[in-house]
Write an enzyme that holds these catalytic residues in place. Structure first.
Site, PDB file in Angstrom:
ATOM      1  N   ILE A  65       0.679  -0.689   0.014  1.00 32.59           N
ATOM      2  CA  ILE A  65      -0.179   0.157  -0.516  1.00 32.59           C
ATOM      3  C   ILE A  65       0.226   1.495  -0.280  1.00 32.59           C
ATOM      4  CG2 ILE A  65      -1.510  -1.612   1.575  1.00 32.59           C
ATOM      5  CD1 ILE A  65      -0.742   0.601   3.510  1.00 32.59           C
ATOM      6  N   ASP A  66       1.730   0.964  -0.042  1.00 35.19           N
ATOM      7  CA  ASP A  66       2.842   2.603   0.348  1.00 35.19           C
ATOM      8  C   ASP A  66       3.548   3.021  -1.133  1.00 35.19           C
ATOM      9  OD1 ASP A  66       3.028   1.638   3.948  1.00 35.19           O
ATOM     10  OD2 ASP A  66       4.717   0.317   3.155  1.00 35.19           O
TER      11      ASP A  66
ATOM     12  N   ARG B 226     -12.487  23.571  13.431  1.00 36.27           N
ATOM     13  CA  ARG B 226     -11.057  22.560  14.003  1.00 36.27           C
ATOM     14  C   ARG B 226      -9.407  22.708  13.609  1.00 36.27           C
ATOM     15  NH1 ARG B 226     -15.016  18.344  17.479  1.00 36.27           N
ATOM     16  NH2 ARG B 226     -14.636  19.441  19.316  1.00 36.27           N
TER      17      ARG B 226
ATOM     18  N   MET C 119      -0.645   5.625   6.688  1.00 32.81           N
ATOM     19  CA  MET C 119       0.345   4.540   6.667  1.00 32.81           C
ATOM     20  C   MET C 119       1.859   4.821   5.784  1.00 32.81           C
ATOM     21  SD  MET C 119      -0.870   0.732   7.662  1.00 32.81           S
ATOM     22  CE  MET C 119      -0.926   0.359   8.829  1.00 32.81           C
ATOM     23  N   GLY C 120       2.405   4.286   4.957  1.00 32.81           N
ATOM     24  CA  GLY C 120       3.902   4.714   4.347  1.00 32.81           C
ATOM     25  C   GLY C 120       4.816   4.365   4.962  1.00 32.81           C
ATOM     26  N   ARG C 121       4.911   4.292   6.514  1.00 33.38           N
ATOM     27  CA  ARG C 121       6.468   4.146   6.472  1.00 33.38           C
ATOM     28  C   ARG C 121       7.581   4.949   6.072  1.00 33.38           C
ATOM     29  NH1 ARG C 121       8.996  -1.983   4.526  1.00 33.38           N
ATOM     30  NH2 ARG C 121       8.551  -0.736   3.026  1.00 33.38           N
TER      31      ARG C 121
ATOM     32  N   ARG D 186      -8.024  18.384  17.038  1.00 37.68           N
ATOM     33  CA  ARG D 186      -8.009  16.841  17.164  1.00 37.68           C
ATOM     34  C   ARG D 186      -7.117  15.660  16.149  1.00 37.68           C
ATOM     35  NH1 ARG D 186      -9.660  18.629  20.732  1.00 37.68           N
ATOM     36  NH2 ARG D 186     -12.121  19.216  22.126  1.00 37.68           N
TER      37      ARG D 186
ATOM     38  N   HIS E 112      -5.042   0.422  10.546  1.00 41.66           N
ATOM     39  CA  HIS E 112      -4.949  -0.520   9.619  1.00 41.66           C
ATOM     40  C   HIS E 112      -6.088  -0.764   8.410  1.00 41.66           C
ATOM     41  CE1 HIS E 112      -1.411  -1.876  11.801  1.00 41.66           C
ATOM     42  NE2 HIS E 112      -1.294  -2.673  10.868  1.00 41.66           N
TER      43      HIS E 112
ATOM     44  N   ARG F  81      -5.587  -0.548   4.753  1.00 41.17           N
ATOM     45  CA  ARG F  81      -4.645  -2.041   4.799  1.00 41.17           C
ATOM     46  C   ARG F  81      -6.404  -3.197   3.977  1.00 41.17           C
ATOM     47  NH1 ARG F  81       0.116  -2.817   4.328  1.00 41.17           N
ATOM     48  NH2 ARG F  81       1.453  -2.607   5.534  1.00 41.17           N
TER      49      ARG F  81
END
Length: 354
Positions: A132-133, A168, A175-177, A271, A277, A280
């Site tokens: 996914i990254d 706000r 994600m993505g590392r 916020r 996950h 994913r």
């Protein structure tokens, strides 16, 4: 021919579409027998496999995850279950017992690195890129990425409504590392006002300035931040370390860290939402279903032609193949002057640059 298939590393939408395409293509065009290895490379050590045929893969195109299961810790060359010992010979012995002529390995950079080592031991391998990254070298797209981006975009759409209602700052951590592709493309698709990625260290003051500027006009601020993003002069936010994993660092929490830094600098509430996950899971997007099918078919073509040691890849609009050796263990990061980065700057998105 008798061909094995396995899915390694993390799960993602589109894995089943590849399994289906590889299986059907090998059966229909090569008359091959196909066996699925369960739970990635771990199945080669635990001797877990099952036959695949047209009936087995029927109805799985739109199903998320992988029917074969996967594992993101098992490296047979450094097996955690045996104290880090090299168990690759045991894996090869099971391959020989099954009578496999070749292996199709579906996975990310870690899976390709392991596949490359097995290729060097004489096991013919074809790789299919999955993450996914979208950070795998030599391919412009990996299946699973588009599905993750769709989740981020929808989340930002939803966060924007409550952000507007309350005025706000709404932070979404993706994600993505070590690569910022999900935060960047998801942020663009979701209309983020600020996008923070690992490749461009950010200034907290610059982010706060953008938030205050929008606050002065009665507008909320939507921030898309990659889990690997880091402040200028600082490092990535490590949630925990897993010693028996090929990549021991688990990133996470930078969104909450940024919230704490911004709260004293702005008047409005801040916020944070950790998407985690959910990026994913679920059914793959139509784009990922088609890309995974194209990848699976091309992998079967490589097997039929005996072109081993190669990974299928998307370059431009064409599915091609590249040597696994060029991919193994490498990451594809976002260039600082990538076309999408320039587009973000051009439409006024803040990237946290001082």
């Amino acid at each position: 021919m008798h061909i094995g298939i396995l899915t390694g590393g993390g799960d993602c939408p589109g894995l089943n579409a590849v399994i289906r395409a590889v299986t059907l293509s090998l059966i229909n065009e090569c008359g091959a027998r196909v066996t699925g290895i369960e739970r990635g490379f771990l199945g080669l050590l635990t001797r877990a496999s099952r036959p695949l045929d047209a009936g087995t893969v029927a109805g799985i195109l739109a199903e998320g995850g992988t029917i074969l299961g996967t594992h993101n810790k098992c490296d047979p060359f450094h097996f955690f279950g045996s104290g880090g010992a090299d168990c690759s010979a045991e894996a090869i012995a099971y391959v020989n017992e099954l009578g496999l002529d070749a292996l199709v390995a579906i996975g990310g950079d870690g899976t390709m690195a392991i596949a490359h080592k097995f290729e060097a031991m004489g096991l013919p391998v074809v790789g299919v890129p999955k993450t996914i990254d979208n950070d795998l070298y030599c391919t412009e797209r990996t299946f699973g990425f588009d599905s993750a981006v769709a989740v981020v975009a929808e989340a930002l759409d939803r966060l924007a409504t409550t952000g507007r209602s309350h005025g706000r700052v709404m932070i979404a951590e993706t994600m993505g590392r070590y690569a910022g592709w999900i935060a960047l493309e998801g942020g663009m698709a979701g209309g983020a006002d600020v996008i923070l990625i690992p490749e461009i260290p950010f200034s907290v003051q610059a982010v706060a300035e953008r938030c205050r500027e929008r606050e002065s006009r009665g507008l909320p601020t939507i921030i898309s931040i990659a889990e690997g993003a880091m402040p200028e002069g600082g490092g990535m936010t490590v949630q925990r370390t897993i010693a028996d994993s090929p990549d021991p660092l688990r990133l996470g929490g930078v969104g909450n860290w940024l919230q704490q830094q911004l709260e004293p600098l702005v008047e409005c509430e801040v916020r944070t939402t950790l998407l985690g996950h959910i990026q994913r899971g679920g059914s793959p997007t139509p784009f990922d279903r088609v890309l995974a099918t194209r990848f699976g078919y091309h992998a079967a073509q490589l097997v039929e032609a005996g072109q081993y040691g190669r990974m299928v890849a998307l370059q431009g609009d064409a599915v091609v193949s590249v040597p696994i050796a060029e991919v193994a263990g490498k990451n594809r990061l976002v260039p600082r002057e990538h076309e999408m980065v320039r587009a973000a700057r051009g439409i006024g998105v803040a990237l946290g640059e001082a």
